[in-house]
Design a protein around this motif. Sequence first.
Motif, short mmCIF file in Angstrom:
data_model
loop_
_atom_site.label_atom_id
_atom_site.label_comp_id
_atom_site.label_asym_id
_atom_site.label_seq_id
_atom_site.Cartn_x
_atom_site.Cartn_y
_atom_site.Cartn_z
N GLY A 109 0.81 -1.21 0.00
CA GLY A 109 0.00 0.00 0.00
C GLY A 109 0.85 1.27 0.00
O GLY A 109 2.04 1.22 0.29
N GLY A 110 0.23 2.36 -0.33
CA GLY A 110 0.89 3.65 -0.24
C GLY A 110 1.79 4.02 -1.40
O GLY A 110 2.46 5.05 -1.36
N VAL A 111 1.83 3.19 -2.44
CA VAL A 111 2.74 3.50 -3.55
C VAL A 111 2.06 4.34 -4.64
O VAL A 111 2.71 4.80 -5.57
N GLY A 112 0.75 4.54 -4.50
CA GLY A 112 0.05 5.36 -5.50
C GLY A 112 -0.82 4.52 -6.43
O GLY A 112 -1.13 4.93 -7.55
N LYS A 113 -1.26 3.38 -5.96
CA LYS A 113 -2.11 2.49 -6.78
C LYS A 113 -3.44 3.16 -7.11
O LYS A 113 -3.83 3.21 -8.28
N SER A 114 -4.10 3.68 -6.08
CA SER A 114 -5.41 4.30 -6.33
C SER A 114 -5.27 5.57 -7.16
O SER A 114 -6.10 5.85 -8.03
N THR A 115 -4.21 6.33 -6.89
CA THR A 115 -3.96 7.54 -7.67
C THR A 115 -3.81 7.17 -9.14
O THR A 115 -4.36 7.82 -10.03
N ASN A 142 -10.88 4.20 -1.22
CA ASN A 142 -10.90 5.66 -1.27
C ASN A 142 -11.10 6.22 -2.67
O ASN A 142 -10.96 7.41 -2.90
N MET A 146 -11.56 10.13 -4.07
CA MET A 146 -10.64 10.66 -5.09
C MET A 146 -11.38 11.10 -6.35
O MET A 146 -10.88 11.89 -7.13
N ASN A 270 5.85 5.07 -9.87
CA ASN A 270 5.30 6.32 -9.32
C ASN A 270 6.31 6.94 -8.35
O ASN A 270 7.16 6.24 -7.81
N MET A 271 6.17 8.23 -8.16
CA MET A 271 7.08 9.00 -7.30
C MET A 271 8.51 8.87 -7.82
O MET A 271 9.47 8.77 -7.05
N PRO A 307 6.37 11.53 -11.88
CA PRO A 307 7.18 12.21 -10.86
C PRO A 307 6.42 12.46 -9.57
O PRO A 307 5.18 12.44 -9.55
N PHE A 308 7.16 12.71 -8.52
CA PHE A 308 6.55 13.07 -7.24
C PHE A 308 6.10 14.52 -7.33
O PHE A 308 6.78 15.37 -7.87
N ASP A 309 4.91 14.79 -6.83
CA ASP A 309 4.44 16.17 -6.77
C ASP A 309 3.40 16.27 -5.67
O ASP A 309 2.40 15.58 -5.71
N ILE A 312 -0.36 16.28 -6.32
CA ILE A 312 -1.14 15.06 -6.59
C ILE A 312 -1.98 14.73 -5.37
O ILE A 312 -3.17 14.45 -5.47
N GLY A 313 -1.35 14.82 -4.22
CA GLY A 313 -2.07 14.54 -2.98
C GLY A 313 -3.23 15.49 -2.81
O GLY A 313 -4.35 15.08 -2.55
N1 LIG Z 1 3.32 11.01 -7.70
C1 LIG Z 1 2.90 11.40 -6.49
N2 LIG Z 1 3.38 12.54 -5.93
C2 LIG Z 1 2.98 12.93 -4.70
N3 LIG Z 1 2.10 12.27 -3.93
C3 LIG Z 1 1.58 11.13 -4.43
C4 LIG Z 1 1.93 10.64 -5.73
N4 LIG Z 1 1.24 9.50 -5.94
C5 LIG Z 1 0.49 9.29 -4.84
N5 LIG Z 1 0.68 10.25 -3.93
C6 LIG Z 1 0.08 10.35 -2.58
O1 LIG Z 1 0.52 9.23 -1.82
C7 LIG Z 1 -0.52 8.73 -1.01
C8 LIG Z 1 -0.79 7.27 -1.34
O2 LIG Z 1 -1.35 7.19 -2.65
P1 LIG Z 1 -2.53 6.18 -2.99
O3 LIG Z 1 -2.82 6.34 -4.45
O4 LIG Z 1 -3.65 6.32 -2.04
O5 LIG Z 1 -1.73 4.83 -2.75
P2 LIG Z 1 -2.24 3.31 -2.62
O6 LIG Z 1 -3.55 3.21 -3.30
O7 LIG Z 1 -1.16 2.53 -3.30
O8 LIG Z 1 -2.31 3.02 -1.17
C9 LIG Z 1 -1.72 9.63 -1.23
O9 LIG Z 1 -1.75 10.61 -0.26
C10 LIG Z 1 -1.43 10.23 -2.60
O10 LIG Z 1 -2.05 11.48 -2.75
#
Ligand SMILES: Nc1ncnc2c1ncn2[C@@H]1O[C@H](COP(=O)(O)OP(=O)(O)O)[C@@H](O)[C@H]1O
Length: 361
Positions: A109-115, A142, A146, A270-271, A307-309, A312-313
Amino acid sequence: MSLSQTDILNALRQVQEPELHKDLVTLNMIRELTLDGGDVRFTVMLTTPACPLRGQIQEEARQAVLKVPGVKTVEVKLGAEVNKDNRLSDNKALPAGVKNIIAVASGKGGVGKSTTAVNLAVALQQSGARVGLIDADIYGPNIPMMMGISEKERPAVNAEEQLVPFEHYGVKVMSIGFLVDPGKPIIWRGPMLHGVIRQFLGSVQWGDLDYLIVDLPPGTGDASLSLVQSVPLTGAVIVTTPQAVALSDVRRSIAMFKEVRVPILGLVENMAGLECPHCHKTVELYEGGGGAVLSREFDVPLLGQVPFDPSIGHSGDAGKPIVLSQPESAQAKAFRKTAEWVAARVSVLNAGAESPLIQIS
Ligand SMILES: Nc1ncnc2c1ncn2[C@@H]1O[C@H](COP(=O)(O)OP(=O)(O)O)[C@@H](O)[C@H]1O
Ligand SMILES: [Mg+2]
């Protein structure tokens, strides 16, 4: 001698679809061909509106026809008809209108899957595709948030007793979270999950969808395994971050999909780096280049690097994916490119083209 349709089609036989490795005529992609003296018009019917090579195909078709003696002008329109995953056609339990189901997965988790899932869904929709999005992440659903949908909302039920998905930004959205009380923790077990995900698929009023994106739970535990086994997935997109520590989780993920015979469409890193707001140089946040390492190791494409930004959050929290809130940002561009390559991989897969999707030995 006057120009004939055959002359034009013969010229178009020289143009290859770069990914399917056949010519446009053999692939039945030339439609609505009309001749008016030396003025030629036709439509190239692509296998996805998000085709990353559409500009190239259009130009090559135009140039090929321009070379035919007697042709004065050439107008090439682009159309798209997404091809269907045959395994979905064979499965009577699934809604007939859904052409492809694409899972977005991650090792943890936390790698940006949902994003990634929301931005892929919206980017595909923006290209002209019909898109649905399912939040199947039982640990932290979530996606509604989103996508700007309140978690307190509950889907309506239609006369056929089907759940009616929410529609926002042109994407149909359904969530496992809609089926439970907000704030009430639940323990899901394998058989229960099978039932729930089947319900999502079989009794949601999806209508016609080119792509149904599924945000899976992270990891390779019971829940994930159960979900990937209960749905005939067209393919999986795996999200990782560049750190080396993420790699072992991703390896396990790839192994899981291999086990259940779901093709890996590719990886999203991601990131991946941060643009310095002052000098605009990209700074690596983590050493390792994880995406490239895994791509080589498993012979799967690296579909995109995002990229990280911090914005996005913010955009995620505000309920508006970055491809909508900041369409010109580097992140939005990366997500759009990724969406195009995902769509292209699905097309190749469904066309049964010879390029193997994944070979893990
Ligand atoms: N490229 C990015 N740059 C900055 N923040 C990011 C990026 N991708 C995701 N995030 C942030 O990281 C956190 C985890 O992302 P999320 O998509 O919820 O991950 P997952 O679904 O893998 O748990 C969220 O707060 C999201 O806004
Ligand atoms: Mg998530």
